[in-house]
Scaffold this active site. Structure first.
Site, mmCIF file in Angstrom:
data_model
loop_
_atom_site.group_PDB
_atom_site.id
_atom_site.type_symbol
_atom_site.label_atom_id
_atom_site.label_comp_id
_atom_site.label_asym_id
_atom_site.label_seq_id
_atom_site.Cartn_x
_atom_site.Cartn_y
_atom_site.Cartn_z
ATOM 1 N N ASP A 1 0.814 -1.221 0.000
ATOM 2 C CA ASP A 1 0.000 0.000 0.000
ATOM 3 C C ASP A 1 0.844 1.266 0.000
ATOM 4 O O ASP A 1 0.328 2.355 -0.271
ATOM 5 C CB ASP A 1 -0.958 0.003 1.202
ATOM 6 C CG ASP A 1 -2.073 -1.027 1.033
ATOM 7 O OD1 ASP A 1 -2.000 -1.819 0.080
ATOM 8 O OD2 ASP A 1 -3.005 -1.052 1.856
ATOM 9 N N ASP B 1 -12.962 35.021 -34.977
ATOM 10 C CA ASP B 1 -12.220 33.781 -35.154
ATOM 11 C C ASP B 1 -12.902 32.612 -34.447
ATOM 12 O O ASP B 1 -12.724 31.464 -34.802
ATOM 13 C CB ASP B 1 -10.789 33.933 -34.633
ATOM 14 C CG ASP B 1 -9.936 32.738 -35.003
ATOM 15 O OD1 ASP B 1 -9.655 32.588 -36.204
ATOM 16 O OD2 ASP B 1 -9.598 31.935 -34.116
ATOM 17 N N GLY C 1 -10.000 28.054 -36.856
ATOM 18 C CA GLY C 1 -10.682 28.842 -37.871
ATOM 19 C C GLY C 1 -10.429 28.522 -39.336
ATOM 20 O O GLY C 1 -10.955 27.560 -39.877
ATOM 21 N N LEU C 2 -9.601 29.320 -39.979
ATOM 22 C CA LEU C 2 -9.404 29.185 -41.416
ATOM 23 C C LEU C 2 -8.758 27.857 -41.782
ATOM 24 O O LEU C 2 -8.980 27.321 -42.849
ATOM 25 C CB LEU C 2 -8.554 30.342 -41.944
ATOM 26 C CG LEU C 2 -9.335 31.628 -42.190
ATOM 27 C CD1 LEU C 2 -8.397 32.702 -42.720
ATOM 28 C CD2 LEU C 2 -10.479 31.406 -43.166
#
Lengths: 513, 424
Positions: A36, A274, A409-410
């Site tokens: 543990d 954008d 975006g573009l």
């Protein structure tokens, strides 16, 4: 018995460790076998802590069983006290020690240690990590905090942040600043950074800011009842929630609401042209209840996404998340089964996942972008830079974090226009992500046999004709899942069993927005 | 072995302390064993803690659907034993129907399953009959109350030995899970010396199985396989004792011992080993430049500590301050101890707080320790090497000797490189 591949939460004693490790001058004596001790590395490696967690494990072995595990516990407890001289001890058992029923709490009590000893009962075979953290903090507060005279100026306790929490370190700074804007001071932050002596003076605050219900709601409710301290219900993640939080604090304290939003950039970034491409992006949310609820609101109201599914792994928040899902017109997924989450995401085919580190891997496998919004998290989610989720800067961080995995975006349009380009194509991925550019491999001739599609909402077996399948591949990867799903739904609703190129474009026209 | 003077450290007094152990349990071995045995599935019968350990221990997650999983015991399973066996049958049936590629299923015991005395041997026998001949079901314990870290692999391999068929064939068995690249190199060297047939335990697939018997001799590639060693001897196989194949010297001594057993001439041995040996010496020498004259302190972790300390002190010019190991199996690491010289603390078992006191007092140049201790010790100004990397990286035999030295020299080079103070 339940087969588990990956888990969202550890056992409850790991929750107790998150509390102990976040605090100072507290020591945790854990009756547990040697293995543990792996839990130490969660803190030293994943969170890069520069100290060992303040935990002593008894590390009993098979040969100790039935003879002197109780003696072993007492020795470990005494040694831990002598060596570390903590202001208080918490004692408890891990899953294995729970079975041998040594009663660490009872034994520690008989030892007459000169500091408060707080016994923990954490049922390992029923509950999980978040419960363990919540229960541990509650027991510490209940034992140490007392009603006290309030501070002269209005102050709050910030409760809930722990070790290994998702951005807890920076959220504290942000919430402290939000309160400072209103002239409100911070009395105690806990568990993170607090000593037992600090916990003892929590009663001096006028109210509590419940930052993370997962880890401090029980303590908040107890302090409301016993110390007369109201607590905030709004978690200030996102712009709207931050404004609501300020209003709520003002209502609780009678202080004039104030928010310095001069550095807030999310609303403008989201409004700028954008960001138009973010409109209606289909997102799936999964994580702990608190972060999912906050993220859903941001996704829909502040980013303009479409929430197509949401859920949480902690059952304690199931009711809240079910109600929220109803609001969003989706079905809530309440599960801690990783494979079930993966199947749901695969079926929904979202354009983006907002999830935990587990969903990041699902996203990788399915080719869906993913941003992390909730624990469990890995080492890369403990950044060196200031990176909160809450308050003004939290909103800015969230905008950046969520947009980063997406194609921008573009670039999205260029990919659509020139998808046959040999360099600038789907599998090359977004240009800002680096990685070696892969040249496009020429498509092999379409197979003769039609590919089977998923039967969407009907018993009709739908097949894609080779030409349609080929056309589908021309659609950029980040919308291909949506196109496939929409087309199949469209076809099945009309009883069409074979999808042709025409079906594809009919469906496109049908779903046009 | 005849030309190595057995002066050594075999009889050095051993420091034994009993306190908190800071080590993994044997379940951790599943992380590499499930990659090594490509048609095996490891089903841990345990608690949420076991599942959490398995996904945290490696420091990374292998996020394909892995060939291991945990059947998590719940409140209801703890009430009655008959139920737990039935529940196990159901989970196994579900698993095997979904994963038809599985040919070997290991039921792996854990701390909770051992404490409630869930009889996995009986379950394995029952399930083996049920799924024969397609799937073989075996069981072993990786529990933290019985096994430490690499002992999990030992328990797993030992469980495979009794079910191997009998064979009188004269053959060599390599014992220990090695990275594929290393295994291929070892097999290549042995083949070039004309030694064969050579078998490997564990084999990559159940179908690659072989028989063993009195004409089998075996060489160990890992020092932590004491139980497997015993199980093989009970099947009549004979062990070839040797230093472990780390570094030029260890690899040469190991190969020499095997070559002697198979009557390989000095000339053939020289022809096969000369070139890789020279490469190993060159590579080690480069990495050893920063190690020479520095001191090293081992916390107990994988049982690789003694052979590695031998490599670092004899081939890299380091000085051992303390060599801690979870278990000292002199029958296996004796030849490595024989080669070592000088004064150092040899410790077995652990009281981590007392050991931390010793490392702080000694201020060694390099501390080899587990993941829970490394960053805290770095923050105190010590330079550390996390021990788990030694188990996860190809480090055996000639071509990896330089990499092995590099694992130790890199932290020291890094500390020398970093300059974040003002220029003055």
């Amino acid at each position: 018995m339940k087969l588990t591949v990956w888990t969202y939460e550890g056992p409850p004693h790991v929750g107790a460790m998150r509390v102990a490790t976040g605090m100072r001058d507290l020591h945790y004596v854990l009756h547990a076998p040697q293995g543990d001790t792996y839990a130490d590395l969660l803190f030293t490696m994943i969170e890069r802590r520069n100290h060992r967690p303040p935990v002593t494990y008894t590390t009993f072995q098979a040969r100790d069983l039935g003879s002197d595990t109780a003696h072993l516990f007492k020795t470990a407890c005494q040694d831990a006290y002598d060596r570390f001289r903590p202001q208080a001890l918490i004692v408890g058992a891990s899953c294995t020690a729970e079975l041998i029923q040594d009663d660490p709490g009872g034994m520690a009590e008989t030892m007459d240690l000169p500091v408060p000893v707080i016994p923990l009962e954490l049922p390992s075979y029923q509950r999980k990590e978040n419960f363990g953290a919540d229960e541990t903090f509650f027991q510490i507060v209940r034992t140490l905090a007392r009603p006290m005279e309030r501070t002269a100026r209005v102050t709050a306790n910030l409760i809930g942040p722990t070790a290994l929490g998702f951005r807890h370190r920076d959220d504290i700074t942000e919430v402290t600043a939000l309160l400072a804007d209103m002239g409100i001071g911070v009395n105690v932050v806990g568990p993170m950074g607090a000593s037992p002596d600090d916990i003892a003076r929590m009663g001096q605050a006028h109210f509590n800011v419940l930052m993370y219900p997962e880890t401090a709601e029980s303590a908040a409710r107890w302090m409301e009842r016993e110390l007369g301290q109201p607590f905030t219900k709004t978690v200030p993640i996102g712009v709207g929630a931050t404004r609501d939080f300020v209003a709520e604090v003002a209502a609780i304290t009678g202080v004039e609401p104030a928010l310095d939003d001069s550095r807030l950039r999310l609303p403008w970034y989201s409004a700028s042209v954008d960001s138009t491409y973010l409109t209606g992006k289909r997102v799936f949310l999964f994580g702990d209840g608190t972060h999912v609820a906050a993220a859903a609101r941001i996704a829909r109201d502040e980013m303009g996404f479409e929430v197509v599914g949401l859920g949480c792994y902690n059952r304690e928040q199931a009711r809240t998340i079910r109600a929220l899902a109803k609001d969003y017109g989706v079905e809530a997924l309440i599960t801690d089964d990783y494979l079930e989450v993966e199947q749901t995401i695969e079926a929904l085919a979202p354009e983006m996942i907002l999830g935990t580190q587990m969903e990041r891997h699902i996203g990788k496998r399915l080719g869906i972008p993913c941003a992390v919004i909730s624990a469990p998290v890995h080492v890369q989610d403990f950044p060196a830079r200031y990176s909160p989720q809450m308050g003004i800067e939290g909103a800015n961080v969230i905008f950046d974090t969520w947009v980063h995995p997406l194609v921008m975006g573009l670039e999205e349009h260029l990919l659509t226009m020139f998808r046959e380009d040999f360099e600038f194509h789907d599998e090359a991925g977004a240009s800002h992500h680096g990685g070696a550019a892969k040249a496009r491999v020429e498509e092999q001739e379409a197979e003769e046999t039609p590919a089977p599609g998923a039967p969407a909402q009907s018993s009709i077996e739908i097949v894609w004709l080779p030409a349609a399948e080929k056309e589908l591949k021309k659609i950029p990867f980040f919308v291909r899942g949506k196109a496939r799903r929409n087309t199949e739904t469209y076809a099945s609703e009309r009883g069409v069993s074979e999808i042709s190129v025409d079906t594809l474009y009919e469906a496109k026209a049908h779903y046009a927005r | 072995m005849k030309d190595l003077a057995p002066t050594g450290c075999r009889d050095l007094p051993v420091l034994k302390q009993r306190g908190q152990h800071e080590v993994f349990c044997g379940l951790t071995g599943i992380i590499w064993l499930h990659r090594k045995m490509q048609d095996a599935f490891f089903l841990v019968i345990g608690s949420r803690t076991c599942a959490h350990l398995l996904q945290s221990a490696a420091g990374v997650m292998i996020f394909a659907e892995p060939r291991f999983g945990t059947a998590i015991l719940e409140e209801t399973d703890l009430a009655g034993m008959a139920d737990a066996q039935e529940e196990l049958d159901r989970e196994v049936a579900r698993l095997l129907s979904r994963r038809t590629d599985i040919k070997q299923l290991f039921l792996v015991g854990s701390c909770p399953s051992e404490v409630i005395k869930l009889d996995l041997a009986r379950a394995a026998e029952r399930l083996s009959q049920q799924y024969a001949p397609n799937v073989r079901v075996l069981n072993f314990s990786g529990s933290g109350i019985e096994t430490t870290f690499t002992q999990g692999e030992d328990a797993c391999l030992a469980s495979m030995v009794p079910v191997l068929p009998a064979s009188d064939e004269r053959q060599l068995l390599l014992v220990g899970a090695l990275p594929d690249v290393v295994e291929e190199q070892a097999l290549g060297l042995l083949a070039d010396m004309g030694i064969g047939p050579v078998r490997v335990l564990p084999a990559a697939r159940a179908a690659d199985e072989y028989g063993i018997g009195e004409n089998t001799v075996f060489a160990m590639t890992q020092p932590f396989l004491g139980d497997t060693h015993g199980a093989l001897e009970r099947r009549g196989a004979r062990h070839i004792p040797a230093p472990f194949p780390f570094g030029d010297e260890g690899t040469t001594a190991w190969l020499r011992a095997v070559a002697d057993e198979f009557g390989v001439s000095d000339e053939v041995f020289e022809r096969v080993t000369a070139a890789p040996r020279a490469r190993a010496q060159k590579a080690v020498a480069q990495a050893a430049e920063v190690l020479r004259g520095r001191s090293v302190f081992f916390f107990p972790d994988s049982q690789l500590e003694v052979p590695l300390a031998r490599f670092l002190t004899r081939e890299c010019g380091m000085q051992a301050v303390e060599v801690g190991t979870p278990f000292l199996h002199k029958g296996l690491v004796g030849p490595d101890l024989d080669l070592m010289e000088g004064e150092f603390t040899l410790s077995e078992g652990q009281d981590v707080d007392l050991q931390l006191d010793r490392v702080r007092a000694a201020q060694p140049d390099l501390t080899v320790c587990g993941l829970g201790l490394a960053n805290p010790l770095e923050a105190e100004g010590l330079t550390t090497k996390w021990a788990i990397e030694l188990v996860f990286t190809p480090v055996h035999f000639y071509e990896q000797a330089g990499d092995l030295a590099g694992l130790f020299s890199r932290p020291i080079r890094r500390r020398d490189l970093l300059k974040v103070e003002a220029a003055e």
